[in-house]
Design a protein around this motif. Structure first.
Motif, PDB file in Angstrom:
ATOM      1  N   LYS A 115       0.837  -1.202   0.000  1.00  0.00           N
ATOM      2  CA  LYS A 115       0.000   0.000   0.000  1.00  0.00           C
ATOM      3  C   LYS A 115       0.870   1.250   0.000  1.00  0.00           C
ATOM      4  CE  LYS A 115      -3.773   2.386   2.349  1.00  0.00           C
ATOM      5  NZ  LYS A 115      -3.110   3.704   2.191  1.00  0.00           N
ATOM      6  N   ASP A 119       1.047   4.080  -2.880  1.00  0.00           N
ATOM      7  CA  ASP A 119       0.806   5.481  -2.512  1.00  0.00           C
ATOM      8  C   ASP A 119       1.984   6.353  -2.924  1.00  0.00           C
ATOM      9  OD1 ASP A 119      -1.649   4.902  -1.458  1.00  0.00           O
ATOM     10  OD2 ASP A 119      -1.006   4.958   0.640  1.00  0.00           O
ATOM     11  N   LYS A 166       2.901  13.605   2.385  1.00  0.00           N
ATOM     12  CA  LYS A 166       1.451  13.541   2.234  1.00  0.00           C
ATOM     13  C   LYS A 166       0.810  14.269   3.405  1.00  0.00           C
ATOM     14  CE  LYS A 166      -0.774   9.570   2.759  1.00  0.00           C
ATOM     15  NZ  LYS A 166      -1.356   8.241   2.437  1.00  0.00           N
TER      16      LYS A 166
END
Length: 236
Positions: A115, A119, A166
């Motif tokens: 994941k 991302d 992020k």
């Protein structure tokens, strides 16, 4: 992320190699293009095909996984070390490997890494469209032709992805072309706390502080050993 990521496995142990192959067969975002039991043959395939991701064991005959990664790192593949030995972790991160997984491999741990891989690649693909400014208690994101004004108070936490960060809110995630440390320097220092090499949290968003995690909204983030002292003065 628009395209699946190509990957190669290198591990001299057949069962460990098979374990990674089995996990990859259950994922749509990664495409296995080679699986090798030695670094010499793997190096030829890596230089020929230039896969996006390498899954490498460390302790192998003749050429170690880290030596292999150093020999092909010029084209900057993402590297995940899967090893039985925690002793190589520091050296691996100094070489900027993406993640370090201890054997035996579990579906949950491998899924977390995949994941993060997806991302990260998604962030890199979109990052060129983003410009970020910080002024008057707002973070200003330029997304193509659109401008978004985000109140700093709406930020839940920040997550590091190499040279990118992020920015996570309850409604949407944003990107900034800055390291986590660099981005934190631009934010009000009294409002954020670094809790891990990969995470910083907005102090007012903290709901719970445990021995190993910090609760932010419905998310639990890990606490790094070297950052525990920064949380001692915070009361959720």
């Amino acid at each position: 992320m628009t395209n699946e990521l190509s990957c190669i496995i290198v591990d001299d142990d057949y069962l460990d190699r098979l374990s990674v192959e089995t996990e990859l067969n259950n994922l749509d975002c990664l495409r296995l293009i080679g699986s090798f039991d030695n670094a010499t043959e793997a190096a030829e395939a890596i230089n020929r095909h230039k896969p996006d991701v390498l899954f490498l064991d460390v302790d192998m005959p003749e050429i170690s996984g880290l030596e292999l990664f150093k020999s092909v790192s010029e084209y900057a593949p993402l590297c995940v070390i899967i090893s039985s030995y925690p002793d190589y972790a520091l050296q691996s991160f100094e070489l900027k490997v993406f993640d370090y997984i201890l054997k035996p491999l579990t579906t949950e741990r491998f899924g977390e890494t995949v994941k993060r891989l997806c991302d990260f690649v998604d962030i890199k693909e979109k990052a060129k469209a983003y410009t970020t400014l910080i002024e008057n208690e707002k973070v200003i994101f330029k997304e193509g032709h659109n401008i978004v004004y985000l109140n700093i108070s709406d930020i839940l936490y920040l997550e590091a992805f190499g040279d990118y960060t992020k920015v996570v809110t309850s409604n949407k995630n944003y990107l900034t072309l800055a390291t986590l440390g660099g981005f934190l320097e631009e934010l009000p220092s009294e409002k954020f706390a670094r809790i891990h090499r990969s995470y910083a949290v907005a102090k007012e968003q903290i709901r719970q502080i445990g021995n190993a995690t910090v609760g932010v909204g419905n998310i639990k983030l890990p606490i790094g050993k070297t950052y525990r002292s920064t949380l001692s003065q915070i009361r959720p």
